[in-house]
Design a protein around this motif. Structure first.
Motif, short mmCIF file in Angstrom:
data_model
loop_
_atom_site.label_atom_id
_atom_site.label_comp_id
_atom_site.label_asym_id
_atom_site.label_seq_id
_atom_site.Cartn_x
_atom_site.Cartn_y
_atom_site.Cartn_z
N GLY A 84 0.81 -1.20 0.00
CA GLY A 84 0.00 0.00 0.00
C GLY A 84 0.84 1.25 0.00
N GLY A 85 0.24 2.35 -0.30
CA GLY A 85 0.90 3.65 -0.21
C GLY A 85 1.99 3.88 -1.22
N GLY A 86 1.99 3.17 -2.34
CA GLY A 86 3.01 3.39 -3.36
C GLY A 86 4.36 2.80 -3.02
N LYS A 87 4.48 2.09 -1.92
CA LYS A 87 5.76 1.47 -1.54
C LYS A 87 5.88 0.13 -2.25
CE LYS A 87 7.24 4.29 1.70
NZ LYS A 87 8.38 5.08 1.53
N TYR A 88 7.13 -0.22 -2.60
CA TYR A 88 7.38 -1.51 -3.21
C TYR A 88 7.54 -2.53 -2.10
CZ TYR A 88 8.22 1.18 -7.40
OH TYR A 88 8.08 2.01 -8.46
N GLY A 89 6.82 -3.60 -2.14
CA GLY A 89 6.93 -4.61 -1.11
C GLY A 89 7.00 -5.99 -1.72
N MET A 90 5.88 -6.49 -2.18
CA MET A 90 5.80 -7.81 -2.78
C MET A 90 5.30 -7.67 -4.21
SD MET A 90 6.63 -10.05 -0.45
CE MET A 90 5.92 -11.62 -0.86
N LEU A 91 5.81 -8.56 -5.04
CA LEU A 91 5.37 -8.60 -6.43
C LEU A 91 4.74 -9.97 -6.65
CD1 LEU A 91 5.34 -7.36 -9.29
CD2 LEU A 91 7.52 -8.53 -9.66
N LEU A 92 3.50 -9.98 -7.07
CA LEU A 92 2.79 -11.23 -7.36
C LEU A 92 2.74 -11.40 -8.87
CD1 LEU A 92 1.05 -13.67 -6.45
CD2 LEU A 92 -0.93 -12.17 -6.69
N VAL A 93 3.17 -12.56 -9.33
CA VAL A 93 3.10 -12.90 -10.76
C VAL A 93 2.19 -14.11 -10.90
CG1 VAL A 93 4.40 -13.59 -12.79
CG2 VAL A 93 5.45 -12.07 -11.12
N VAL A 94 1.20 -13.98 -11.76
CA VAL A 94 0.28 -15.08 -12.03
C VAL A 94 0.34 -15.39 -13.53
CG1 VAL A 94 -2.11 -15.88 -11.93
CG2 VAL A 94 -1.24 -14.32 -10.18
N VAL A 95 0.61 -16.65 -13.84
CA VAL A 95 0.65 -17.11 -15.23
C VAL A 95 -0.40 -18.20 -15.38
CG1 VAL A 95 2.07 -18.10 -17.05
CG2 VAL A 95 3.11 -16.64 -15.35
N THR A 96 -1.26 -18.05 -16.38
CA THR A 96 -2.34 -19.01 -16.62
C THR A 96 -2.38 -19.35 -18.10
OG1 THR A 96 -3.60 -17.92 -14.87
CG2 THR A 96 -4.81 -19.43 -16.27
N GLY A 97 -2.70 -20.60 -18.40
CA GLY A 97 -2.83 -21.04 -19.79
C GLY A 97 -3.57 -22.35 -19.87
N THR A 98 -3.69 -22.88 -21.07
CA THR A 98 -4.37 -24.15 -21.30
C THR A 98 -3.33 -25.19 -21.71
OG1 THR A 98 -6.36 -22.99 -22.01
CG2 THR A 98 -6.19 -25.32 -22.60
N ALA A 99 -3.25 -26.26 -20.95
CA ALA A 99 -2.34 -27.35 -21.27
C ALA A 99 -2.97 -28.20 -22.38
CB ALA A 99 -2.08 -28.21 -20.03
N VAL A 100 -2.17 -28.51 -23.41
CA VAL A 100 -2.69 -29.26 -24.56
C VAL A 100 -1.69 -30.33 -25.00
CG1 VAL A 100 -4.08 -27.33 -25.41
CG2 VAL A 100 -1.75 -27.62 -26.24
N LYS A 101 -2.22 -31.32 -25.71
CA LYS A 101 -1.41 -32.32 -26.39
C LYS A 101 -1.35 -31.90 -27.85
CE LYS A 101 -0.59 -36.28 -24.55
NZ LYS A 101 0.74 -36.71 -24.16
N LEU A 102 -0.17 -32.07 -28.45
CA LEU A 102 0.02 -31.74 -29.86
C LEU A 102 0.15 -33.00 -30.68
CD1 LEU A 102 2.64 -28.89 -29.47
CD2 LEU A 102 0.19 -28.63 -29.84
N ALA A 103 -0.27 -32.92 -31.94
CA ALA A 103 -0.12 -34.04 -32.86
C ALA A 103 1.38 -34.29 -33.10
CB ALA A 103 -0.81 -33.75 -34.19
N VAL A 104 1.74 -35.53 -33.24
CA VAL A 104 3.14 -35.89 -33.49
C VAL A 104 3.51 -35.47 -34.91
CG1 VAL A 104 4.78 -37.78 -33.61
CG2 VAL A 104 2.96 -37.83 -31.92
N VAL A 105 4.64 -34.82 -35.05
CA VAL A 105 5.06 -34.32 -36.35
C VAL A 105 5.73 -35.42 -37.12
CG1 VAL A 105 6.45 -32.62 -37.55
CG2 VAL A 105 5.38 -32.05 -35.39
#
Length: 153
Positions: A132-153
């Motif tokens: 709070g108050g413009g002070k740097y304290g903690m940084l939260l990083v959230v990464v979200t995606g969809t896990a998939v299987k790919l066709a064999v090349v």
């Protein structure tokens, strides 16, 4: 003097590993053998797009997510405030962002691999400051995606 359990060579103590009971040469050979038997898994493809160009998605395995909270110490806060006054790049801040992003993607990779995924598509990356108050304290990083299987090349 100990003996190597593989080659039965009598070793000096500095050339012998008591944990594995191997001489230095046999230890190196054993590590090479184990690496060849258990190769590193294929890398997980990461994409912000809903597909992987040139590859067909054969199965959606579900949403995967990783959250990382990074703290910054008081010295980084002070130097960031000084840099804010005089201008220029805040290298300490940039390093925290880069380290937190890498840690989040590493965790996302583990989550996807646990589902048996070949790729994660539609990745969304969010940074949030937890202070709070413009002070740097903690940084939260959230990464979200969809896990998939790919066709064999």
């Amino acid at each position: 003097m100990p003996y190597c359990r593989l080659c039965e060579f009598r070793c000096d103590h500095h050339e012998y590993d008591p944990e594995t009971r191997l001489c230095r040469n046999c230890q190196i050979q054993e590590e090479k053998r184990l690496k060849s038997e258990h190769p590193a898994p294929a890398p997980i493809v990461m994409a912000t797009t809903p597909m992987v160009p040139g590859r067909e998605i054969t199965e959606c395995l579900g949403i995967v997510s990783a959250q990382v909270a990074f703290g910054q110490n008081i010295f980084k806060d002070i130097f960031t405030e000084v840099r804010d006054l005089v201008g220029g790049r805040a290298k300490a801040q940039q390093k925290v962002f880069a380290d937190s992003r890498k840690a989040a993607f590493d965790e996302l990779t583990v989550e996807a691999r646990n589902l048996g995924a070949d790729a994660v598509v539609g990745i969304d990356l969010d940074f949030q400051e937890l202070a709070g108050g413009g002070k740097y304290g903690m940084l939260l990083v959230v990464v979200t995606g969809t896990a998939v299987k790919l066709a064999v090349v």
